[in-house]
Motif scaffolding. Sequence first.
Motif, PDB file in Angstrom:
ATOM      1  N   GLY A 127      47.242  54.933  42.595  1.00  0.00           N
ATOM      2  CA  GLY A 127      46.271  53.610  42.354  1.00  0.00           C
ATOM      3  C   GLY A 127      45.082  54.211  42.052  1.00  0.00           C
ATOM      4  O   GLY A 127      44.571  55.639  42.235  1.00  0.00           O
ATOM      5  N   PHE A 128      43.849  53.509  42.231  1.00  0.00           N
ATOM      6  CA  PHE A 128      42.574  53.658  42.158  1.00  0.00           C
ATOM      7  C   PHE A 128      41.623  53.136  43.316  1.00  0.00           C
ATOM      8  O   PHE A 128      42.355  51.893  43.833  1.00  0.00           O
ATOM      9  CB  PHE A 128      41.988  53.303  40.721  1.00  0.00           C
ATOM     10  N   LEU A 143      52.706  45.482  34.131  1.00  0.00           N
ATOM     11  CA  LEU A 143      51.919  45.950  35.288  1.00  0.00           C
ATOM     12  C   LEU A 143      52.898  46.695  36.188  1.00  0.00           C
ATOM     13  O   LEU A 143      54.003  46.424  36.256  1.00  0.00           O
ATOM     14  CB  LEU A 143      50.945  44.983  35.886  1.00  0.00           C
ATOM     15  N   GLU A 144      52.511  47.353  37.059  1.00  0.00           N
ATOM     16  CA  GLU A 144      53.160  48.102  38.076  1.00  0.00           C
ATOM     17  C   GLU A 144      52.793  47.857  39.591  1.00  0.00           C
ATOM     18  O   GLU A 144      51.981  47.201  39.627  1.00  0.00           O
ATOM     19  CB  GLU A 144      53.101  49.632  37.930  1.00  0.00           C
ATOM     20  N   VAL A 203      46.168  45.486  44.330  1.00  0.00           N
ATOM     21  CA  VAL A 203      45.131  45.970  45.223  1.00  0.00           C
ATOM     22  C   VAL A 203      44.652  47.596  45.021  1.00  0.00           C
ATOM     23  O   VAL A 203      43.784  47.913  45.365  1.00  0.00           O
ATOM     24  CB  VAL A 203      45.719  46.071  46.698  1.00  0.00           C
ATOM     25  N   ARG A 204      45.462  47.987  43.907  1.00  0.00           N
ATOM     26  CA  ARG A 204      45.082  49.510  43.583  1.00  0.00           C
ATOM     27  C   ARG A 204      45.062  49.611  41.917  1.00  0.00           C
ATOM     28  O   ARG A 204      45.093  50.800  41.519  1.00  0.00           O
ATOM     29  CB  ARG A 204      45.864  50.425  44.181  1.00  0.00           C
ATOM     30  N   GLY A 205      44.645  48.787  41.314  1.00  0.00           N
ATOM     31  CA  GLY A 205      44.685  48.704  39.860  1.00  0.00           C
ATOM     32  C   GLY A 205      43.506  49.532  39.510  1.00  0.00           C
ATOM     33  O   GLY A 205      42.538  49.648  40.158  1.00  0.00           O
ATOM     34  N   ASN A 206      43.517  49.843  38.102  1.00  0.00           N
ATOM     35  CA  ASN A 206      42.321  50.589  37.498  1.00  0.00           C
ATOM     36  C   ASN A 206      41.417  49.545  36.806  1.00  0.00           C
ATOM     37  O   ASN A 206      41.595  49.283  35.752  1.00  0.00           O
ATOM     38  CB  ASN A 206      42.967  51.801  36.462  1.00  0.00           C
ATOM     39  N   PRO A 207      40.118  49.652  37.459  1.00  0.00           N
ATOM     40  CA  PRO A 207      39.367  48.618  36.525  1.00  0.00           C
ATOM     41  C   PRO A 207      39.055  49.079  35.159  1.00  0.00           C
ATOM     42  O   PRO A 207      38.514  48.252  34.257  1.00  0.00           O
ATOM     43  CB  PRO A 207      38.163  48.704  37.536  1.00  0.00           C
ATOM     44  N   ALA A 208      39.096  50.371  34.871  1.00  0.00           N
ATOM     45  CA  ALA A 208      38.739  50.831  33.749  1.00  0.00           C
ATOM     46  C   ALA A 208      39.751  50.397  32.673  1.00  0.00           C
ATOM     47  O   ALA A 208      39.571  50.610  31.089  1.00  0.00           O
ATOM     48  CB  ALA A 208      38.489  52.550  33.854  1.00  0.00           C
ATOM     49  N   ASN A 209      41.068  50.076  33.036  1.00  0.00           N
ATOM     50  CA  ASN A 209      42.116  49.719  31.944  1.00  0.00           C
ATOM     51  C   ASN A 209      42.250  48.247  31.992  1.00  0.00           C
ATOM     52  O   ASN A 209      42.233  47.693  32.816  1.00  0.00           O
ATOM     53  CB  ASN A 209      43.287  50.196  32.761  1.00  0.00           C
ATOM     54  N   GLU A 258      45.346  46.107  33.466  1.00  0.00           N
ATOM     55  CA  GLU A 258      44.907  46.174  34.815  1.00  0.00           C
ATOM     56  C   GLU A 258      43.977  45.386  35.473  1.00  0.00           C
ATOM     57  O   GLU A 258      44.122  44.680  36.161  1.00  0.00           O
ATOM     58  CB  GLU A 258      45.252  47.682  35.449  1.00  0.00           C
ATOM     59  N   ARG A 259      42.715  45.406  34.857  1.00  0.00           N
ATOM     60  CA  ARG A 259      41.567  44.718  35.309  1.00  0.00           C
ATOM     61  C   ARG A 259      42.007  43.157  35.224  1.00  0.00           C
ATOM     62  O   ARG A 259      41.552  42.501  35.917  1.00  0.00           O
ATOM     63  CB  ARG A 259      40.429  45.183  34.482  1.00  0.00           C
ATOM     64  N   MET A 260      42.511  42.909  34.156  1.00  0.00           N
ATOM     65  CA  MET A 260      42.900  41.258  33.831  1.00  0.00           C
ATOM     66  C   MET A 260      43.924  40.882  34.746  1.00  0.00           C
ATOM     67  O   MET A 260      43.941  39.708  35.269  1.00  0.00           O
ATOM     68  CB  MET A 260      43.329  41.070  32.483  1.00  0.00           C
ATOM     69  N   GLY A 261      45.011  41.879  35.002  1.00  0.00           N
ATOM     70  CA  GLY A 261      45.740  41.451  36.053  1.00  0.00           C
ATOM     71  C   GLY A 261      45.447  41.426  37.435  1.00  0.00           C
ATOM     72  O   GLY A 261      45.675  40.615  38.037  1.00  0.00           O
TER      73      GLY A 261
END
Length: 245
Positions: free
Chosen positions: A8-9, A208-209, A214-220, A223-226
């Motif tokens: 995660g991020f 999504l995974e 809680v640990r998605g990548n905001p730069a993606n 993932e940010r939308m999710g």
Amino acid sequence: MSECCLRGFRWEAQPSGHETKLADNNCYVTGSNRKVAVMIIHDLYGWKFPNTRLLADHYAEEVDATVYVPDFFGGEELPLDILHEPTRWHELNLPAFILRQSKEIRAPEIVECAKILRSTHQRTAAVGFCYGGWGVFRLGERGQNLVDCISTAHPSFLEETEIDKVGVPVQILAPEVDPMFTPELKAYSNEVIPGLGVAYNYQYFPGLEHAFAVRGNPANAGERMGMKRAKDSVVHWLKQWLADQ
């Protein structure tokens, strides 16, 4: 235990709450509504993980609730500096760590914290991420009267018998790729829960995974939308069931 529970991020922001005690547990608290309480049961990175605290801040502001993030790992922490370093994951004795956080050990603490919040607030809810997913189902068990609703994103260690017993409105946020909340458990939830007489909100996040909420990548962008959709969904769910009835 899958490596997805470590991946995660770390988000860039500073939580705005404070640390205190809930029962005998250290606890992060944010918000000031004396009538409405939300307890977050954290993932493997524990109660100090900044992402979890930032989500707590969002819930406190957007739901108008006091949000509690107790420490359910007895003071133990996974080192945050390995979050972005998969080559170091072998340094962890994860099976031993998980054994020390077993359901038999931690469930009584989770229940005790929920009992205190139930006695001090008019409406209560529990939100669980990854490791915390099984915990919210325990709190939402029929006849417990500990929470008014539960929500979980990509739950880990959740068992069919815990799904069978849920007796409060339940929300599940399920990513497409999840070795912990398997296709079989997804199918079981969607077959069983609608027959239990409780409100049920199941949301599927294609592409999504595990741990995205809680640990998605905001730069993606995906993932940010999710993450935003997950956060907004939990806020809507909590507002719906924690409002004055």
